[in-house]
Design a protein around this motif. Structure first.
Motif, PDB file in Angstrom:
ATOM      1  N   ARG A 287     -62.864 -48.487 -61.613  1.00 16.75           N
ATOM      2  CA  ARG A 287     -63.616 -47.495 -62.375  1.00 16.75           C
ATOM      3  C   ARG A 287     -62.697 -46.563 -63.169  1.00 16.75           C
ATOM      4  O   ARG A 287     -63.018 -45.385 -63.377  1.00 16.75           O
ATOM      5  CB  ARG A 287     -64.525 -46.650 -61.459  1.00 16.75           C
ATOM      6  CG  ARG A 287     -65.613 -47.436 -60.759  1.00 16.75           C
ATOM      7  CD  ARG A 287     -66.657 -47.897 -61.762  1.00 16.75           C
ATOM      8  NE  ARG A 287     -67.738 -48.609 -61.120  1.00 16.75           N
ATOM      9  CZ  ARG A 287     -68.890 -48.058 -60.768  1.00 16.75           C
ATOM     10  NH1 ARG A 287     -69.128 -46.802 -61.005  1.00 16.75           N
ATOM     11  NH2 ARG A 287     -69.813 -48.780 -60.187  1.00 16.75           N
TER      12      ARG A 287
ATOM     13  N   ARG B  11     -66.574 -41.828 -65.745  1.00 20.86           N
ATOM     14  CA  ARG B  11     -67.049 -40.452 -65.877  1.00 20.86           C
ATOM     15  C   ARG B  11     -66.056 -39.334 -65.597  1.00 20.86           C
ATOM     16  O   ARG B  11     -66.299 -38.191 -65.929  1.00 20.86           O
ATOM     17  CB  ARG B  11     -68.269 -40.255 -64.963  1.00 20.86           C
ATOM     18  CG  ARG B  11     -69.508 -40.871 -65.527  1.00 20.86           C
ATOM     19  CD  ARG B  11     -70.608 -40.879 -64.524  1.00 20.86           C
ATOM     20  NE  ARG B  11     -70.214 -41.691 -63.379  1.00 20.86           N
ATOM     21  CZ  ARG B  11     -70.994 -41.908 -62.326  1.00 20.86           C
ATOM     22  NH1 ARG B  11     -72.164 -41.340 -62.251  1.00 20.86           N
ATOM     23  NH2 ARG B  11     -70.571 -42.672 -61.343  1.00 20.86           N
TER      24      ARG B  11
ATOM     25  N   ARG C 232     -70.614 -41.010 -73.786  1.00 20.83           N
ATOM     26  CA  ARG C 232     -71.808 -41.246 -72.963  1.00 20.83           C
ATOM     27  C   ARG C 232     -72.960 -40.318 -73.350  1.00 20.83           C
ATOM     28  O   ARG C 232     -74.119 -40.717 -73.323  1.00 20.83           O
ATOM     29  CB  ARG C 232     -71.428 -41.040 -71.486  1.00 20.83           C
ATOM     30  CG  ARG C 232     -72.513 -41.338 -70.498  1.00 20.83           C
ATOM     31  CD  ARG C 232     -72.718 -42.825 -70.311  1.00 20.83           C
ATOM     32  NE  ARG C 232     -73.600 -43.083 -69.190  1.00 20.83           N
ATOM     33  CZ  ARG C 232     -74.911 -43.261 -69.276  1.00 20.83           C
ATOM     34  NH1 ARG C 232     -75.501 -43.228 -70.441  1.00 20.83           N
ATOM     35  NH2 ARG C 232     -75.644 -43.484 -68.195  1.00 20.83           N
TER      36      ARG C 232
ATOM     37  N   ASP D 145     -70.738 -53.953 -66.573  1.00 19.05           N
ATOM     38  CA  ASP D 145     -71.267 -53.703 -65.235  1.00 19.05           C
ATOM     39  C   ASP D 145     -71.645 -55.019 -64.569  1.00 19.05           C
ATOM     40  O   ASP D 145     -71.984 -55.982 -65.257  1.00 19.05           O
ATOM     41  CB  ASP D 145     -72.489 -52.781 -65.291  1.00 19.05           C
ATOM     42  CG  ASP D 145     -72.729 -52.124 -63.948  1.00 19.05           C
ATOM     43  OD1 ASP D 145     -72.179 -51.037 -63.705  1.00 19.05           O
ATOM     44  OD2 ASP D 145     -73.431 -52.721 -63.108  1.00 19.05           O
TER      45      ASP D 145
ATOM     46  N   SER E   2     -69.722 -55.532 -53.045  1.00 22.48           N
ATOM     47  CA  SER E   2     -69.818 -54.145 -52.578  1.00 22.48           C
ATOM     48  C   SER E   2     -70.668 -53.962 -51.334  1.00 22.48           C
ATOM     49  O   SER E   2     -70.563 -52.955 -50.656  1.00 22.48           O
ATOM     50  CB  SER E   2     -70.393 -53.278 -53.696  1.00 22.48           C
ATOM     51  OG  SER E   2     -69.623 -53.424 -54.861  1.00 22.48           O
TER      52      SER E   2
HETATM   53  O1  CP3 Z   1     -63.706 -48.992 -65.135  1.00 22.22           O
HETATM   54  C1  CP3 Z   1     -64.233 -49.961 -64.555  1.00 22.22           C
HETATM   55  O2  CP3 Z   1     -64.038 -50.227 -63.367  1.00 22.22           O
HETATM   56  C2  CP3 Z   1     -65.030 -50.959 -65.382  1.00 22.22           C
HETATM   57  C3  CP3 Z   1     -66.413 -50.813 -65.414  1.00 22.22           C
HETATM   58  C4  CP3 Z   1     -67.311 -50.966 -64.180  1.00 22.22           C
HETATM   59  C5  CP3 Z   1     -68.540 -50.281 -64.082  1.00 22.22           C
HETATM   60  N1  CP3 Z   1     -69.210 -50.741 -63.004  1.00 22.22           N
HETATM   61  C6  CP3 Z   1     -68.997 -49.262 -65.053  1.00 22.22           C
HETATM   62  C7  CP3 Z   1     -70.034 -48.304 -64.641  1.00 22.22           C
HETATM   63  C8  CP3 Z   1     -67.237 -51.818 -63.066  1.00 22.22           C
HETATM   64  C9  CP3 Z   1     -66.107 -52.749 -62.643  1.00 22.22           C
HETATM   65  C10 CP3 Z   1     -68.456 -51.673 -62.335  1.00 22.22           C
HETATM   66  C11 CP3 Z   1     -68.763 -52.443 -61.115  1.00 22.22           C
HETATM   67  C12 CP3 Z   1     -69.993 -52.146 -60.370  1.00 22.22           C
HETATM   68  N2  CP3 Z   1     -71.209 -51.744 -60.851  1.00 22.22           N
HETATM   69  C13 CP3 Z   1     -70.128 -52.334 -58.960  1.00 22.22           C
HETATM   70  C14 CP3 Z   1     -69.058 -52.847 -58.030  1.00 22.22           C
HETATM   71  C15 CP3 Z   1     -68.093 -51.794 -57.615  1.00 22.22           C
HETATM   72  C16 CP3 Z   1     -68.678 -50.732 -56.706  1.00 22.22           C
HETATM   73  O3  CP3 Z   1     -68.749 -49.578 -57.186  1.00 22.22           O
HETATM   74  O4  CP3 Z   1     -69.021 -51.031 -55.574  1.00 22.22           O
HETATM   75  C17 CP3 Z   1     -71.452 -51.958 -58.615  1.00 22.22           C
HETATM   76  C18 CP3 Z   1     -72.055 -51.978 -57.229  1.00 22.22           C
HETATM   77  C19 CP3 Z   1     -72.132 -51.594 -59.824  1.00 22.22           C
HETATM   78  C20 CP3 Z   1     -73.545 -51.193 -59.994  1.00 22.22           C
HETATM   79  C21 CP3 Z   1     -73.662 -49.830 -60.536  1.00 22.22           C
HETATM   80  N3  CP3 Z   1     -73.356 -49.482 -61.848  1.00 22.22           N
HETATM   81  C22 CP3 Z   1     -74.093 -48.645 -59.875  1.00 22.22           C
HETATM   82  C23 CP3 Z   1     -74.494 -48.567 -58.425  1.00 22.22           C
HETATM   83  C24 CP3 Z   1     -74.049 -47.596 -60.813  1.00 22.22           C
HETATM   84  C25 CP3 Z   1     -74.510 -46.154 -60.663  1.00 22.22           C
HETATM   85  C26 CP3 Z   1     -73.700 -45.356 -59.775  1.00 22.22           C
HETATM   86  C27 CP3 Z   1     -72.225 -45.319 -60.117  1.00 22.22           C
HETATM   87  O5  CP3 Z   1     -71.457 -45.737 -59.268  1.00 22.22           O
HETATM   88  O6  CP3 Z   1     -71.860 -44.884 -61.206  1.00 22.22           O
HETATM   89  C28 CP3 Z   1     -73.544 -48.125 -62.023  1.00 22.22           C
HETATM   90  C29 CP3 Z   1     -73.311 -47.377 -63.288  1.00 22.22           C
HETATM   91  C30 CP3 Z   1     -71.955 -47.447 -63.867  1.00 22.22           C
HETATM   92  N4  CP3 Z   1     -71.217 -48.585 -63.998  1.00 22.22           N
HETATM   93  C31 CP3 Z   1     -71.243 -46.364 -64.467  1.00 22.22           C
HETATM   94  C32 CP3 Z   1     -70.044 -46.894 -64.962  1.00 22.22           C
HETATM   95  C33 CP3 Z   1     -68.966 -46.179 -65.720  1.00 22.22           C
HETATM   96  C34 CP3 Z   1     -71.742 -44.942 -64.595  1.00 22.22           C
HETATM   97  C35 CP3 Z   1     -72.614 -44.836 -65.772  1.00 22.22           C
HETATM   98  C36 CP3 Z   1     -72.892 -43.409 -66.129  1.00 22.22           C
HETATM   99  O7  CP3 Z   1     -73.816 -42.859 -65.564  1.00 22.22           O
HETATM  100  O8  CP3 Z   1     -72.177 -42.910 -67.004  1.00 22.22           O
END
Ligand code: CP3
Length: 333
Positions: free
Chosen positions: A22, A26, A35, A72, A201
């Motif tokens: 990540r 954010r 965003r 994502d 995850s």
């Molecule tokens: O920088 C990076 O790692 C690349 C981008 C990336 C995102 N999501 C962007 C994102 C990666 C590799 C992921 C993987 C992801 N997404 C996982 C596996 C890793 C983990 O955290 O266990 C999972 C389970 C998700 C599903 C997901 N996407 C959730 C549960 C959420 C909301 C809560 C959270 O953790 O932010 C997202 C949204 C998300 N994916 C955001 C980002 C930058 C936040 C979006 C925002 O509100 O600005």
């Protein structure tokens, strides 16, 4: 060769490449700026120009060794025409799962729908900034995607009560997920991803007896497939109790560990390259503590091929100055 590819190929332990899960996200004000103007998260992931820009943001600030593409794991259900929305302070919400429609979906339609992700990967991998760095593509593991597709939201504490009720539905969905994950992986590689990370995850929600069916079998298939395309695989089975058994069965190129497992035990039991481990909350403390904790991991894995990373994604509250300090400290170690 990029340091991460070098480490994986030659099992070198004299370098400690670093990237952070990540890392594009954010905690960076420049991400929040973009965003704010792009309230639809999926649309943002489907904008190749912005996705490329966000992917490169952390690399402009810190001396990281990899770019992980801004996308994502839920782009897969989205590509399968299941509705995916992100609600502020709640997380993802998925729509009804229509098995018959999903079973009829053609590869071309799926690829067309998420093609901007591949365009972004191509732009990132061809950018000067990533010249001696790895462009990391990724997918969710079949189990974790099944969780989101049936549970339709994050199972923060537990799965919905009737999650396992329809065994036939589960079987069919797992097969569809595997089929389209292979397509998704292949297209990421063809567009410049030089390493693939598989995020599992929600492994921690399963009983041991269910691991072979939901985790070991489908994930092994993906690892074999990815490797057949000459591309190494990093697996992150967050919350699995027995990392050794997981590695023995799945045999990834790199194992990414969470922050609940004892790194000394991992070092003792596991021969393949290791990634990650440090608790992301450490970045919310102070520099002295951060240095001590990061050093702990670097010391333990001194004679072992080790990629520095965290035990889960960087938290949104993180001060970018702490990230800067961490990256410099790891580089100077
Ligand atoms: O920088 C990076 O790692 C690349 C981008 C990336 C995102 N999501 C962007 C994102 C990666 C590799 C992921 C993987 C992801 N997404 C996982 C596996 C890793 C983990 O955290 O266990 C999972 C389970 C998700 C599903 C997901 N996407 C959730 C549960 C959420 C909301 C809560 C959270 O953790 O932010 C997202 C949204 C998300 N994916 C955001 C980002 C930058 C936040 C979006 C925002 O509100 O600005």
């Amino acid at each position: 060769m990029s340091p991460i590819r070098d480490l994986i190929t030659n099992k070198t332990s004299n370098i400690n490449p670093i990237w952070i899960m990540r890392q594009a996200g954010r905690y960076l004000p420049e991400f929040r700026e973009i965003r704010k103007e792009n309230t639809d998260f999926i649309k943002l992931c489907l904008n190749p120009e912005l996705s490329k820009e966000i992917t490169l943001q952390p690399l402009k600030r810190f001396e990281l060794d990899a770019a992980i593409i801004f996308s994502d794991i839920l782009m897969l259900p989205y590509g399968l025409n299941q509705k995916v929305e992100f609600k502020k302070n709640f997380g993802p919400i998925l729509g009804d799962l229509k098995l018959n429609e999903i079973l009829r979906l053609e590869e071309d339609d799926f690829v067309k729908k998420i093609n901007p992700v591949y365009k972004a990967i191509k732009m990132v991998s061809e950018n000067d900034i990533t010249k001696y760095k790895s462009t990391i593509g990724f997918v969710g593991a079949p189990w974790t995607l099944l969780v989101y597709m049936i549970n339709r939201k994050s199972p923060k504490i537990k799965l919905v009560d009737d999650f396992f009720k329809d065994k036939n539905l589960i079987k069919e969905i797992l097969l569809v997920i595997e089929k389209f994950l292979k397509i998704h992986i292949k297209n990421q590689i063809n567009n410049g991803a030089e390493v693939i990370q598989i995020f599992d995850s929600w492994v921690g929600l399963l009983d041991n007896k269910d691991l072979p069916y939901y985790v070991f079998e489908p994930t092994s298939n993906l690892v074999h497939f990815t490797r057949s395309l000459n591309t190494p695989v990093i697996c992150f089975p967050r919350g699995i109790k027995d990392y050794k058994k997981y590695c023995d069965i799945i045999n990834p190129d790199v194992i990414s560990i969470d922050y609940e497992v004892d790194p000394s035990l991992i070092k003792k039991e596991i021969q393949i390259p290791v990634q990650g481990g440090m608790d992301p909350k450490i970045l919310l403390t102070d520099k002295e503590n951060l240095k001590r904790e990061a050093k702990k991991y670097l010391d333990i894995f001194k004679d072992h091929p080790y990629i520095f990373n965290l035990g889960h994604g960087v938290l949104p509250e993180t001060d970018p100055n702490m990230m800067d300090y961490l990256v410099k400290m790891v580089k100077d170690y």
